[in-house]
Design a protein around this motif. Structure first.
Motif, PDB file in Angstrom:
ATOM      1  N   ASP A 174     -56.031  38.120  -1.427  1.00 22.48           N
ATOM      2  CA  ASP A 174     -56.512  38.776  -2.648  1.00 22.48           C
ATOM      3  C   ASP A 174     -57.077  37.743  -3.620  1.00 22.48           C
ATOM      4  O   ASP A 174     -58.161  37.933  -4.180  1.00 22.48           O
ATOM      5  N   ILE A 175     -56.345  36.660  -3.817  1.00 21.52           N
ATOM      6  CA  ILE A 175     -56.767  35.612  -4.757  1.00 21.52           C
ATOM      7  C   ILE A 175     -58.103  35.015  -4.324  1.00 21.52           C
ATOM      8  O   ILE A 175     -58.999  34.801  -5.148  1.00 21.52           O
ATOM      9  N   ILE A 176     -58.267  34.771  -3.031  1.00 23.75           N
ATOM     10  CA  ILE A 176     -59.521  34.212  -2.511  1.00 23.75           C
ATOM     11  C   ILE A 176     -60.688  35.147  -2.815  1.00 23.75           C
ATOM     12  O   ILE A 176     -61.747  34.720  -3.281  1.00 23.75           O
ATOM     13  N   VAL A 177     -60.495  36.438  -2.549  1.00 25.02           N
ATOM     14  CA  VAL A 177     -61.572  37.405  -2.775  1.00 25.02           C
ATOM     15  C   VAL A 177     -61.861  37.558  -4.272  1.00 25.02           C
ATOM     16  O   VAL A 177     -63.023  37.645  -4.677  1.00 25.02           O
ATOM     17  N   ILE A 178     -60.839  37.572  -5.099  1.00 20.29           N
ATOM     18  CA  ILE A 178     -61.044  37.669  -6.551  1.00 20.29           C
ATOM     19  C   ILE A 178     -61.827  36.460  -7.050  1.00 20.29           C
ATOM     20  O   ILE A 178     -62.726  36.595  -7.899  1.00 20.29           O
ATOM     21  N   LYS A 179     -61.543  35.287  -6.518  1.00 20.01           N
ATOM     22  CA  LYS A 179     -62.301  34.092  -6.906  1.00 20.01           C
ATOM     23  C   LYS A 179     -63.769  34.223  -6.492  1.00 20.01           C
ATOM     24  O   LYS A 179     -64.670  33.786  -7.211  1.00 20.01           O
ATOM     25  N   GLU A 180     -64.033  34.841  -5.336  1.00 21.17           N
ATOM     26  CA  GLU A 180     -65.417  35.110  -4.900  1.00 21.17           C
ATOM     27  C   GLU A 180     -66.101  36.046  -5.892  1.00 21.17           C
ATOM     28  O   GLU A 180     -67.273  35.870  -6.227  1.00 21.17           O
ATOM     29  N   TRP A 181     -65.380  37.067  -6.349  1.00 23.07           N
ATOM     30  CA  TRP A 181     -65.905  38.022  -7.322  1.00 23.07           C
ATOM     31  C   TRP A 181     -66.299  37.286  -8.604  1.00 23.07           C
ATOM     32  O   TRP A 181     -67.398  37.473  -9.132  1.00 23.07           O
ATOM     33  N   VAL A 182     -65.403  36.437  -9.091  1.00 26.15           N
ATOM     34  CA  VAL A 182     -65.664  35.668 -10.315  1.00 26.15           C
ATOM     35  C   VAL A 182     -66.874  34.764 -10.111  1.00 26.15           C
ATOM     36  O   VAL A 182     -67.754  34.683 -10.974  1.00 26.15           O
ATOM     37  N   GLU A 183     -66.945  34.101  -8.959  1.00 24.78           N
ATOM     38  CA  GLU A 183     -68.073  33.209  -8.671  1.00 24.78           C
ATOM     39  C   GLU A 183     -69.390  33.986  -8.675  1.00 24.78           C
ATOM     40  O   GLU A 183     -70.392  33.523  -9.211  1.00 24.78           O
ATOM     41  N   GLN A 184     -69.384  35.177  -8.077  1.00 23.76           N
ATOM     42  CA  GLN A 184     -70.601  35.990  -8.057  1.00 23.76           C
ATOM     43  C   GLN A 184     -71.031  36.354  -9.474  1.00 23.76           C
ATOM     44  O   GLN A 184     -72.204  36.249  -9.820  1.00 23.76           O
ATOM     45  N   VAL A 185     -70.081  36.777 -10.303  1.00 24.46           N
ATOM     46  CA  VAL A 185     -70.403  37.147 -11.684  1.00 24.46           C
ATOM     47  C   VAL A 185     -70.942  35.948 -12.448  1.00 24.46           C
ATOM     48  O   VAL A 185     -71.928  36.053 -13.181  1.00 24.46           O
ATOM     49  N   GLU A 186     -70.309  34.790 -12.268  1.00 19.02           N
ATOM     50  CA  GLU A 186     -70.755  33.590 -12.975  1.00 19.02           C
ATOM     51  C   GLU A 186     -72.143  33.148 -12.517  1.00 19.02           C
ATOM     52  O   GLU A 186     -72.941  32.661 -13.311  1.00 19.02           O
ATOM     53  N   THR A 187     -72.436  33.320 -11.236  1.00 21.82           N
ATOM     54  CA  THR A 187     -73.710  32.866 -10.684  1.00 21.82           C
ATOM     55  C   THR A 187     -74.841  33.867 -10.895  1.00 21.82           C
ATOM     56  O   THR A 187     -75.947  33.490 -11.276  1.00 21.82           O
ATOM     57  N   TYR A 188     -74.568  35.145 -10.654  1.00 26.18           N
ATOM     58  CA  TYR A 188     -75.620  36.159 -10.644  1.00 26.18           C
ATOM     59  C   TYR A 188     -75.524  37.177 -11.771  1.00 26.18           C
ATOM     60  O   TYR A 188     -76.389  38.042 -11.893  1.00 26.18           O
ATOM     61  N   GLY A 189     -74.461  37.133 -12.565  1.00 25.25           N
ATOM     62  CA  GLY A 189     -74.303  38.062 -13.672  1.00 25.25           C
ATOM     63  C   GLY A 189     -73.613  39.353 -13.257  1.00 25.25           C
ATOM     64  O   GLY A 189     -73.535  39.673 -12.072  1.00 25.25           O
ATOM     65  N   PRO A 190     -73.121  40.102 -14.245  1.00 20.11           N
ATOM     66  CA  PRO A 190     -72.365  41.310 -13.947  1.00 20.11           C
ATOM     67  C   PRO A 190     -73.177  42.398 -13.249  1.00 20.11           C
ATOM     68  O   PRO A 190     -72.622  43.196 -12.496  1.00 20.11           O
ATOM     69  N   ASP A 191     -74.493  42.451 -13.466  1.00 19.62           N
ATOM     70  CA  ASP A 191     -75.298  43.478 -12.795  1.00 19.62           C
ATOM     71  C   ASP A 191     -75.309  43.304 -11.284  1.00 19.62           C
ATOM     72  O   ASP A 191     -75.543  44.267 -10.552  1.00 19.62           O
ATOM     73  N   SER A 192     -75.034  42.090 -10.804  1.00 19.34           N
ATOM     74  CA  SER A 192     -75.023  41.861  -9.352  1.00 19.34           C
ATOM     75  C   SER A 192     -73.911  42.631  -8.656  1.00 19.34           C
ATOM     76  O   SER A 192     -73.982  42.880  -7.454  1.00 19.34           O
ATOM     77  N   LEU A 193     -72.879  43.041  -9.409  1.00 21.12           N
ATOM     78  CA  LEU A 193     -71.776  43.787  -8.808  1.00 21.12           C
ATOM     79  C   LEU A 193     -72.215  45.176  -8.368  1.00 21.12           C
ATOM     80  O   LEU A 193     -71.585  45.782  -7.511  1.00 21.12           O
ATOM     81  N   ARG A 194     -73.292  45.671  -8.947  1.00 22.21           N
ATOM     82  CA  ARG A 194     -73.822  46.987  -8.581  1.00 22.21           C
ATOM     83  C   ARG A 194     -74.865  46.883  -7.470  1.00 22.21           C
ATOM     84  O   ARG A 194     -75.294  47.895  -6.932  1.00 22.21           O
ATOM     85  N   GLN A 195     -75.279  45.672  -7.172  1.00 26.42           N
ATOM     86  CA  GLN A 195     -76.330  45.429  -6.168  1.00 26.42           C
ATOM     87  C   GLN A 195     -75.871  45.872  -4.786  1.00 26.42           C
ATOM     88  O   GLN A 195     -74.699  45.751  -4.452  1.00 26.42           O
ATOM     89  N   VAL A 196     -76.784  46.388  -4.011  1.00 33.83           N
ATOM     90  CA  VAL A 196     -76.477  46.680  -2.610  1.00 33.83           C
ATOM     91  C   VAL A 196     -76.996  45.528  -1.768  1.00 33.83           C
ATOM     92  O   VAL A 196     -78.021  44.931  -2.073  1.00 33.83           O
TER      93      VAL A 196
END
Length: 104
Positions: A14-36
């Motif tokens: 879980d911690i590893i995946v959450i860190k990936e989530w944080v990295e994605q947000v930091e790199t690509y911004g919060p809108d990337s979470l909605r990206q397909v």
């Protein structure tokens, strides 16, 4: 998060995946979470392969009810990151595991 890990509510995976989530947000911004994304893409929407199955990697979506204005991202089958975006920045509200009746 450390307290949840120590209490056994979060696993090392879980911690590893959450860190990936944080990295994605930091790199690509919060809108990337909605990206397909197409399977095989590594966070690069310019390389989206339309022939591959397209997925919303985080199953990111708006919440309603008492959490209206917040969003939810899945980090595992039952794990959720509840957050809101303020001034294009993420504010994490809670990291939790959902119940079988899917209550937050």
């Amino acid at each position: 998060m450390k307290k949840d890990f120590q209490a056994g509510r979060l696993t090392t995976d879980d911690i590893i995946v959450i860190k990936e989530w944080v990295e994605q947000v930091e790199t690509y911004g919060p809108d990337s979470l909605r990206q397909v994304w197409g399977r095989g893409d590594r966070m690069n929407p310019d390389v989206l392969n339309r022939e591959l199955r397209i997925v919303n990697l985080w199953n990111d979506h708006d919440l309603d009810g008492h959490l209206k204005g917040c969003r939810s991202s899945s980090f595992s089958r039952l794990g959720r990151i509840i957050y809101k975006v303020v001034d294009n920045k993420i504010q994490i509200i809670e990291i939790l595991k959902v119940t079988p009746d899917h209550k937050y």
